[in-house]
Design a protein around this motif. Structure first.
Motif, PDB file in Angstrom:
ATOM      1  N   TRP A  38       0.839  -1.756   0.066  1.00  0.00           N
ATOM      2  CA  TRP A  38      -0.143  -0.103  -0.327  1.00  0.00           C
ATOM      3  C   TRP A  38       0.948   1.054   0.140  1.00  0.00           C
ATOM      4  O   TRP A  38       0.452   2.046  -0.545  1.00  0.00           O
ATOM      5  CB  TRP A  38      -0.995   0.333   1.030  1.00  0.00           C
ATOM      6  N   LEU A  39       1.530   1.621   1.042  1.00  0.00           N
ATOM      7  CA  LEU A  39       2.422   2.012   0.786  1.00  0.00           C
ATOM      8  C   LEU A  39       3.602   2.652   0.306  1.00  0.00           C
ATOM      9  O   LEU A  39       3.524   3.551  -0.705  1.00  0.00           O
ATOM     10  CB  LEU A  39       3.819   2.619   2.068  1.00  0.00           C
ATOM     11  N   PRO A  69      -0.423   8.438  -3.091  1.00  0.00           N
ATOM     12  CA  PRO A  69      -0.222   9.681  -2.156  1.00  0.00           C
ATOM     13  C   PRO A  69      -1.240   9.860  -1.536  1.00  0.00           C
ATOM     14  O   PRO A  69      -1.051  11.000  -0.326  1.00  0.00           O
ATOM     15  CB  PRO A  69      -0.878   9.630  -3.900  1.00  0.00           C
ATOM     16  N   GLN A  70      -1.435   8.502  -1.279  1.00  0.00           N
ATOM     17  CA  GLN A  70      -2.625   8.739   0.722  1.00  0.00           C
ATOM     18  C   GLN A  70      -1.623   8.690   1.726  1.00  0.00           C
ATOM     19  O   GLN A  70      -2.352   9.168   2.996  1.00  0.00           O
ATOM     20  CB  GLN A  70      -3.881   7.860   0.785  1.00  0.00           C
ATOM     21  N   ARG A  92      11.117   9.765   6.684  1.00  0.00           N
ATOM     22  CA  ARG A  92       8.943  10.414   7.637  1.00  0.00           C
ATOM     23  C   ARG A  92       7.937   9.198   5.961  1.00  0.00           C
ATOM     24  O   ARG A  92       7.645   8.808   7.223  1.00  0.00           O
ATOM     25  CB  ARG A  92       8.749  11.412   6.310  1.00  0.00           C
ATOM     26  N   LEU A  93       8.972   8.746   5.490  1.00  0.00           N
ATOM     27  CA  LEU A  93       8.320   7.991   4.331  1.00  0.00           C
ATOM     28  C   LEU A  93       8.762   6.010   5.765  1.00  0.00           C
ATOM     29  O   LEU A  93       7.826   5.505   5.522  1.00  0.00           O
ATOM     30  CB  LEU A  93       9.061   7.600   3.008  1.00  0.00           C
ATOM     31  N   LYS A 112      -8.246   0.203   8.227  1.00  0.00           N
ATOM     32  CA  LYS A 112      -8.059   1.143   8.749  1.00  0.00           C
ATOM     33  C   LYS A 112      -6.787   1.773   8.755  1.00  0.00           C
ATOM     34  O   LYS A 112      -6.433   3.230   8.374  1.00  0.00           O
ATOM     35  CB  LYS A 112      -8.721   1.152  10.468  1.00  0.00           C
ATOM     36  N   VAL A 113      -5.834   0.840   9.094  1.00  0.00           N
ATOM     37  CA  VAL A 113      -4.432   0.950   8.894  1.00  0.00           C
ATOM     38  C   VAL A 113      -3.943   1.329   7.160  1.00  0.00           C
ATOM     39  O   VAL A 113      -3.397   2.456   7.351  1.00  0.00           O
ATOM     40  CB  VAL A 113      -3.594  -0.099   8.704  1.00  0.00           C
ATOM     41  N   LEU A 114      -4.812   0.912   6.575  1.00  0.00           N
ATOM     42  CA  LEU A 114      -4.149   1.630   5.188  1.00  0.00           C
ATOM     43  C   LEU A 114      -5.329   2.625   4.957  1.00  0.00           C
ATOM     44  O   LEU A 114      -5.398   3.275   3.402  1.00  0.00           O
ATOM     45  CB  LEU A 114      -5.341  -0.002   3.963  1.00  0.00           C
TER      46      LEU A 114
END
Length: 116
Positions: A38-39, A69-70, A92-93, A112-114
């Motif tokens: 996801w990231l 982008p989220q 930050r990443l 929720k984590v995603l």
């Protein structure tokens, strides 16, 4: 200022620490891989290739297929540091990934984590 030593570490050295943390809390490798996908946009084959190649943490994020982008919606405190206040984009990443792993370990539902 010298770059943080974490940047040069192989991501393959960090990944097992994340996995151990999650497995101790009853979570799975598949959930960790889903958070990473996801990231960063890495699929299973891409993630396994990065782990096998001993790619550095910096190169892991620099070569990410598609940073989500989220990801800016990942906020909060990790190790006493507010994620959204970290100036260095790479750090930050890393903190965003740390925060997501922490949320999984604390029992938050994967959706929720995603940030679904």
């Amino acid at each position: 200022m010298a770059p943080h030593r974490l940047f040069a570490m192989p991501f393959a050295a960090v990944y097992p620490a994340y996995l151990n943390k999650l497995e101790r809390k009853g979570r799975t490798r598949a959930e960790l891989d889903q958070v990473i996908a996801w990231l960063t946009g890495y699929d299973d084959a891409g993630l396994q290739a990065v782990l096998a190649a001993q790619t550095s943490v910096q190169d892991f994020f620099d070569q990410a297929p598609a940073l989500n982008p989220q990801r800016e919606r990942v906020t909060g405190v990790v190790c006493g540091v507010r994620v959204e206040a970290v100036d260095d984009p790479l750090m930050r990443l890393i903190r965003q990934l740390d925060k997501m792993v922490d949320e999984l370990a604390k029992g938050k539902p994967l959706a929720k984590v995603l940030r679904a």
